[in-house]
Design a protein around this motif. Sequence first.
Motif, PDB file in Angstrom:
ATOM      1  N   UNK A   1       0.839  -1.195   0.000  1.00 43.78           N
ATOM      2  CA  UNK A   1       0.000   0.000   0.000  1.00 43.78           C
ATOM      3  C   UNK A   1       0.871   1.240   0.000  1.00 43.78           C
ATOM      4  N   UNK A   2       1.918   1.232   0.824  1.00 44.90           N
ATOM      5  CA  UNK A   2       2.840   2.362   0.878  1.00 44.90           C
ATOM      6  C   UNK A   2       3.498   2.596  -0.478  1.00 44.90           C
ATOM      7  N   UNK A   3       3.965   1.529  -1.105  1.00 45.50           N
ATOM      8  CA  UNK A   3       4.655   1.655  -2.387  1.00 45.50           C
ATOM      9  C   UNK A   3       3.747   2.279  -3.432  1.00 45.50           C
ATOM     10  N   UNK A   4       2.478   1.921  -3.398  1.00 41.04           N
ATOM     11  CA  UNK A   4       1.536   2.515  -4.338  1.00 41.04           C
ATOM     12  C   UNK A   4       1.340   3.995  -4.050  1.00 41.04           C
ATOM     13  N   UNK A   5       1.196   4.349  -2.779  1.00 37.01           N
ATOM     14  CA  UNK A   5       0.967   5.746  -2.411  1.00 37.01           C
ATOM     15  C   UNK A   5       2.158   6.629  -2.725  1.00 37.01           C
ATOM     16  N   UNK A   6       3.361   6.117  -2.474  1.00 35.60           N
ATOM     17  CA  UNK A   6       4.561   6.937  -2.648  1.00 35.60           C
ATOM     18  C   UNK A   6       4.766   7.358  -4.103  1.00 35.60           C
ATOM     19  N   UNK A   7       4.155   6.634  -5.030  1.00 31.81           N
ATOM     20  CA  UNK A   7       4.270   7.013  -6.444  1.00 31.81           C
ATOM     21  C   UNK A   7       3.538   8.317  -6.731  1.00 31.81           C
TER      22      UNK A   7
ATOM     23  N   UNK B   1      -9.613   1.611  -3.953  1.00 37.04           N
ATOM     24  CA  UNK B   1      -8.705   1.400  -5.080  1.00 37.04           C
ATOM     25  C   UNK B   1      -7.451   2.264  -4.995  1.00 37.04           C
ATOM     26  N   UNK B   2      -7.545   3.449  -4.402  1.00 37.83           N
ATOM     27  CA  UNK B   2      -6.370   4.319  -4.351  1.00 37.83           C
ATOM     28  C   UNK B   2      -5.303   3.762  -3.420  1.00 37.83           C
ATOM     29  N   UNK B   3      -5.650   2.768  -2.592  1.00 37.97           N
ATOM     30  CA  UNK B   3      -4.681   2.147  -1.710  1.00 37.97           C
ATOM     31  C   UNK B   3      -4.247   0.780  -2.235  1.00 37.97           C
ATOM     32  N   UNK B   4      -4.500   0.509  -3.500  1.00 39.79           N
ATOM     33  CA  UNK B   4      -4.192  -0.804  -4.045  1.00 39.79           C
ATOM     34  C   UNK B   4      -2.706  -1.107  -3.896  1.00 39.79           C
ATOM     35  N   UNK B   5      -2.404  -2.254  -3.304  1.00 38.57           N
ATOM     36  CA  UNK B   5      -1.020  -2.611  -3.055  1.00 38.57           C
ATOM     37  C   UNK B   5      -0.609  -3.847  -3.818  1.00 38.57           C
ATOM     38  N   UNK B   6       0.051  -4.766  -3.113  1.00 43.44           N
ATOM     39  CA  UNK B   6       0.604  -5.937  -3.782  1.00 43.44           C
ATOM     40  C   UNK B   6      -0.410  -7.066  -3.942  1.00 43.44           C
TER      41      UNK B   6
ATOM     42  N   UNK C   1      -7.576  -3.221  -1.694  1.00 38.55           N
ATOM     43  CA  UNK C   1      -7.723  -3.283  -0.241  1.00 38.55           C
ATOM     44  C   UNK C   1      -9.146  -2.906   0.157  1.00 38.55           C
ATOM     45  N   UNK C   2      -9.603  -3.481   1.249  1.00 37.74           N
ATOM     46  CA  UNK C   2     -10.936  -3.181   1.744  1.00 37.74           C
ATOM     47  C   UNK C   2     -10.838  -2.366   3.031  1.00 37.74           C
ATOM     48  N   UNK C   3     -11.672  -1.353   3.086  1.00 36.15           N
ATOM     49  CA  UNK C   3     -11.753  -0.500   4.270  1.00 36.15           C
ATOM     50  C   UNK C   3     -13.014  -0.864   5.045  1.00 36.15           C
ATOM     51  N   UNK C   4     -12.901  -0.845   6.384  1.00 41.50           N
ATOM     52  CA  UNK C   4     -14.074  -1.006   7.226  1.00 41.50           C
ATOM     53  C   UNK C   4     -14.724   0.367   7.365  1.00 41.50           C
ATOM     54  N   UNK C   5     -15.931   0.495   6.858  1.00 47.04           N
ATOM     55  CA  UNK C   5     -16.642   1.766   6.957  1.00 47.04           C
ATOM     56  C   UNK C   5     -17.798   1.625   7.950  1.00 47.04           C
ATOM     57  N   UNK C   6     -17.779   2.489   8.931  1.00 42.77           N
ATOM     58  CA  UNK C   6     -18.830   2.487   9.932  1.00 42.77           C
ATOM     59  C   UNK C   6     -19.946   3.430   9.507  1.00 42.77           C
ATOM     60  N   UNK C   7     -21.135   3.188  10.018  1.00 43.64           N
ATOM     61  CA  UNK C   7     -22.251   4.075   9.710  1.00 43.64           C
ATOM     62  C   UNK C   7     -22.052   5.400  10.441  1.00 43.64           C
ATOM     63  N   UNK C   8     -22.788   6.422  10.001  1.00 41.02           N
ATOM     64  CA  UNK C   8     -22.674   7.715  10.669  1.00 41.02           C
ATOM     65  C   UNK C   8     -23.136   7.617  12.121  1.00 41.02           C
ATOM     66  N   UNK C   9     -24.134   6.794  12.379  1.00 38.14           N
ATOM     67  CA  UNK C   9     -24.590   6.608  13.758  1.00 38.14           C
ATOM     68  C   UNK C   9     -23.495   5.977  14.607  1.00 38.14           C
ATOM     69  N   UNK C  10     -22.778   4.998  14.041  1.00 42.14           N
ATOM     70  CA  UNK C  10     -21.683   4.369  14.774  1.00 42.14           C
ATOM     71  C   UNK C  10     -20.550   5.354  15.020  1.00 42.14           C
TER      72      UNK C  10
END
Length: 387
Positions: free
Chosen positions: A14-20, A245-250, A255-264
């Motif tokens: 993920x880092x390698x992708x971002x650093x580009x 997708x912007x964090x796509x790594x090796x 990569x999947x992000x855990x997204x919480x609801x606004x109430x949470x």
Amino acid sequence: MAASAQAKRFLDGVYENLLRFLPARDVEQEARDTARTAAEVIATHLPGQSAEAVASFEQRLADLYRSFGEPISKYESRYDFNMVMHVATLLEERTRQAGWPVPDRPLLATMPTGQINAMTLVVPGTDEHLVLFEDQLFLFAHLAAKAVTEVLPFDQNEDGSVGFSLDEGQIAAKIAQRPEVANRFAEMIIGYLAKGRPGAAPQWVQERIPATLTSILVDSAEMFVLGHEYAHISLGHLGERRPVSRFNGTEAADPEEIRYSQAQEIMADIRGLELMMRAQFGRYDVALSYGGADLYFSMSDLLDRAVSLLRHGEEGRTTYTTHPPPAARREVLRQVLTKSVPDDQGQSALQMAGQIQSIVEMLWNGVRGSLLNAHRKGARPLALWKD
């Protein structure tokens, strides 16, 4: 809890992708920025101490940092990693001392995420979750708090105590007398959005009294940010998995992000506030203990507006998906606080929080023109910043 080899490979990817997509890092300059900030913190906590006392403090801090082990990713700044682990350790120790249970520490890491809110990534093929903090968050909080406290009028009494004035007229007069503060504030915001480093702006050293207040506000803000993430765990929030997708790594899949609801998110804010206030209990009064959390939301709101202005030439283009708008989250916290403490303490905390918000808005009035001028000259925030 130690990260698996797969988690390390994943985060490296993920880092390698971002650093580009980020400017080349000047490691030596970053080290100088870090050293300068660390020197300020030490000077605040050890005013007037001998060189031997300072050296002893630095050695104890170095020993503490070594106990945290290695960052998960080889690309992660050790300083940023140590800061997060240090705050996590303090939060856990203080809340347990106050008689509150704290959940097991999650896997914590830092990286340029382009958002002030922490995010949680799932390590592909495992049940491991990585809680990622924006790597410049704590430095940003420190510099933002410096700007606020630098224009907050104060008087030192004969007994050594200090009284801060919350009179809006006096604050406005001090901002007018110190135009360099607004200029530095604007340079810090532009440096953060366009270069990814708020420390890229010219720095200054505060006098002891405003520096002490800066330290208190930053302590509160950091405790709240960590407390919010611990709250998701203690409340049993699961969230939904969404690809990033912007964090796509090796890995083959995004990569999947855990997204919480606004109430949470609101629930985690409330529990995070409780954890932070427990951690600060007995150290500062309610107003000072709460002030940093309120400042965090004021600065989050300002940063959203700054991204929109620098990218589009106008404010108000920010959209919110999971986390509610910072101003709404700030209002909820204020309401919860006033129902949780005696009336006089709650009103004192609200007054200080309101004046801190007013200072941020007054500084923003000076920042807006600088950002618009930078936009006209072609400056844009890094693609990493979301709006």
